[in-house]
Write a protein that holds these residues in place. Sequence first.
Motif, PDB file in Angstrom:
ATOM      1  N   CYS A  17       0.757  -1.209  -0.093  1.00 29.70           N
ATOM      2  CA  CYS A  17       0.153   0.042  -0.178  1.00 29.70           C
ATOM      3  C   CYS A  17       0.723   1.416  -0.206  1.00 29.70           C
ATOM      4  CB  CYS A  17      -0.938  -0.055   1.090  1.00 29.70           C
ATOM      5  SG  CYS A  17       0.000  -0.116   2.611  1.00 29.70           S
ATOM      6  N   THR A  55      -9.522  -1.303   3.556  1.00 31.19           N
ATOM      7  CA  THR A  55     -10.003  -1.581   2.486  1.00 31.19           C
ATOM      8  C   THR A  55      -9.066  -2.657   1.596  1.00 31.19           C
ATOM      9  OG1 THR A  55     -11.327   0.332   2.161  1.00 31.19           O
ATOM     10  CG2 THR A  55     -10.884  -0.939   0.154  1.00 31.19           C
ATOM     11  N   ILE A 105      -7.811  -4.679  -1.494  1.00 29.46           N
ATOM     12  CA  ILE A 105      -7.966  -4.765  -3.047  1.00 29.46           C
ATOM     13  C   ILE A 105      -7.810  -6.271  -3.516  1.00 29.46           C
ATOM     14  CG2 ILE A 105      -6.892  -3.885  -5.278  1.00 29.46           C
ATOM     15  CD1 ILE A 105      -6.071  -1.592  -3.855  1.00 29.46           C
ATOM     16  N   GLU A 144     -13.730  -3.779   0.756  1.00 29.90           N
ATOM     17  CA  GLU A 144     -13.223  -4.625  -0.414  1.00 29.90           C
ATOM     18  C   GLU A 144     -13.572  -3.942  -1.600  1.00 29.90           C
ATOM     19  OE1 GLU A 144     -13.145  -8.781   0.067  1.00 29.90           O
ATOM     20  OE2 GLU A 144     -13.970  -8.718  -1.870  1.00 29.90           O
ATOM     21  N   VAL A 145     -12.543  -3.847  -2.489  1.00 27.40           N
ATOM     22  CA  VAL A 145     -12.449  -3.546  -4.142  1.00 27.40           C
ATOM     23  C   VAL A 145     -12.028  -4.484  -4.949  1.00 27.40           C
ATOM     24  CG1 VAL A 145     -12.092  -1.497  -5.599  1.00 27.40           C
ATOM     25  CG2 VAL A 145     -12.211  -0.890  -3.243  1.00 27.40           C
ATOM     26  N   SER A 146     -12.820  -4.920  -5.799  1.00 27.15           N
ATOM     27  CA  SER A 146     -12.440  -6.045  -6.669  1.00 27.15           C
ATOM     28  C   SER A 146     -12.299  -5.637  -8.114  1.00 27.15           C
ATOM     29  CB  SER A 146     -13.403  -7.223  -6.668  1.00 27.15           C
ATOM     30  OG  SER A 146     -13.234  -8.049  -7.673  1.00 27.15           O
ATOM     31  N   ALA A 175      -5.422  -3.788 -10.290  1.00 28.83           N
ATOM     32  CA  ALA A 175      -5.265  -3.536  -8.691  1.00 28.83           C
ATOM     33  C   ALA A 175      -3.850  -3.020  -8.483  1.00 28.83           C
ATOM     34  CB  ALA A 175      -5.202  -5.050  -8.375  1.00 28.83           C
ATOM     35  N   ALA A 184      -4.599   0.781  -8.420  1.00 23.64           N
ATOM     36  CA  ALA A 184      -5.385   1.422  -7.199  1.00 23.64           C
ATOM     37  C   ALA A 184      -4.561   1.566  -5.903  1.00 23.64           C
ATOM     38  CB  ALA A 184      -6.592   0.246  -7.055  1.00 23.64           C
ATOM     39  N   ALA A 185      -3.700   0.256  -5.817  1.00 21.60           N
ATOM     40  CA  ALA A 185      -2.883   0.502  -4.618  1.00 21.60           C
ATOM     41  C   ALA A 185      -1.787   1.790  -4.640  1.00 21.60           C
ATOM     42  CB  ALA A 185      -1.945  -0.834  -4.668  1.00 21.60           C
ATOM     43  N   ALA A 239      -3.081  -3.826  -1.304  1.00 18.86           N
ATOM     44  CA  ALA A 239      -3.522  -5.068  -2.488  1.00 18.86           C
ATOM     45  C   ALA A 239      -2.398  -6.056  -2.162  1.00 18.86           C
ATOM     46  CB  ALA A 239      -2.821  -4.455  -3.755  1.00 18.86           C
TER      47      ALA A 239
END
Length: 319
Positions: free
Chosen positions: A168, A186, A188, A215-217, A224, A227-228, A235
């Motif tokens: 992260c 949260t 990932i 949680e984000v998928s 992913a 997003a991190a 993640a």
Amino acid sequence: MMRQLPSLNGLRAFEAAGRHGSFTAAARELNVTQTAVSRLVRLLEDRLGFPLFRRHANALELTAQGQALLSGLTDAFDSITRLTESVTAMRSGPVLTVGVGPTLAITWLIPRLANFYRSYPDVEVRMATGGATRPVRDDWTCTIRRDTDALPGYNAERLFPSTVVPVCTPKLASTLRSPDDLRNATLIVVSDMPNEWPHWFEAAGLGFPLHPAGEVSFESNVMAMQAALDGVGVAIAQIPYVSDALAAGRLVAPFPIVAHTVGSWLLEYRAIRKEDPALLAFRAWLHQEADLARQVEIVLGRANTNGSARRSAGHPPRD
């Protein structure tokens, strides 16, 4: 026999105007004036002896002859483009085509290619991707992928193990004191790799399911990892995917607990290609880079006090 061809400029002007349905749009594409396009098309019509468009106040309408000509011209110009690109791509030196998943290519392999070219300037590397149903093609020189065994008919050389670690941003990591704090974070997740977080939870001594706060998928590792980097959450990542980001400090591993999953990253190739000059160069370089990549795991693993971190479970997921 000499070809009796109409003006190539006229044909290009007509084809662009026909695709766009507008002399103005065709002019923008060809970087000429609208008047020039209209004049070239008119000269082509005079040469052919029939109209190609019905000209309306705000639009162009193809005639039957225009429709027939447009279809063939577009195909012809596309063929010329492809031929030109293929000839331009031809080089006198050895060429190597490597099949590799998009995440490993983007996050690990491509950033290192400059080093490869400094050592082997005459070798051209071409990247290709296959997929879950076709992980390798016969025209590839080699492939890099995660698995437990070589593909049938291929030689396999182990590059580095399949290992995962949470990552992260430094800001987010400052809120995490222990692995149990992930319950308030949260997470990932990559949708088609559901086992990687559970593997790490077991290595960290956490129960599963963890029931995180959020949680984000995402459908791919590329998304992913981005997003991190953007601070969306924590993640779980294959170490090669994040080794450069960790080295640069853009990501951190808040808990240096490394979980080993089934399989390894493998370089695979058919035996008939073993003495291919491009492959020989690439293999030598790739193993050097893989040795460096393993050092990241070693550094993280030194702080790993959980004896269960080294384990094998589940199935090797796709890139």
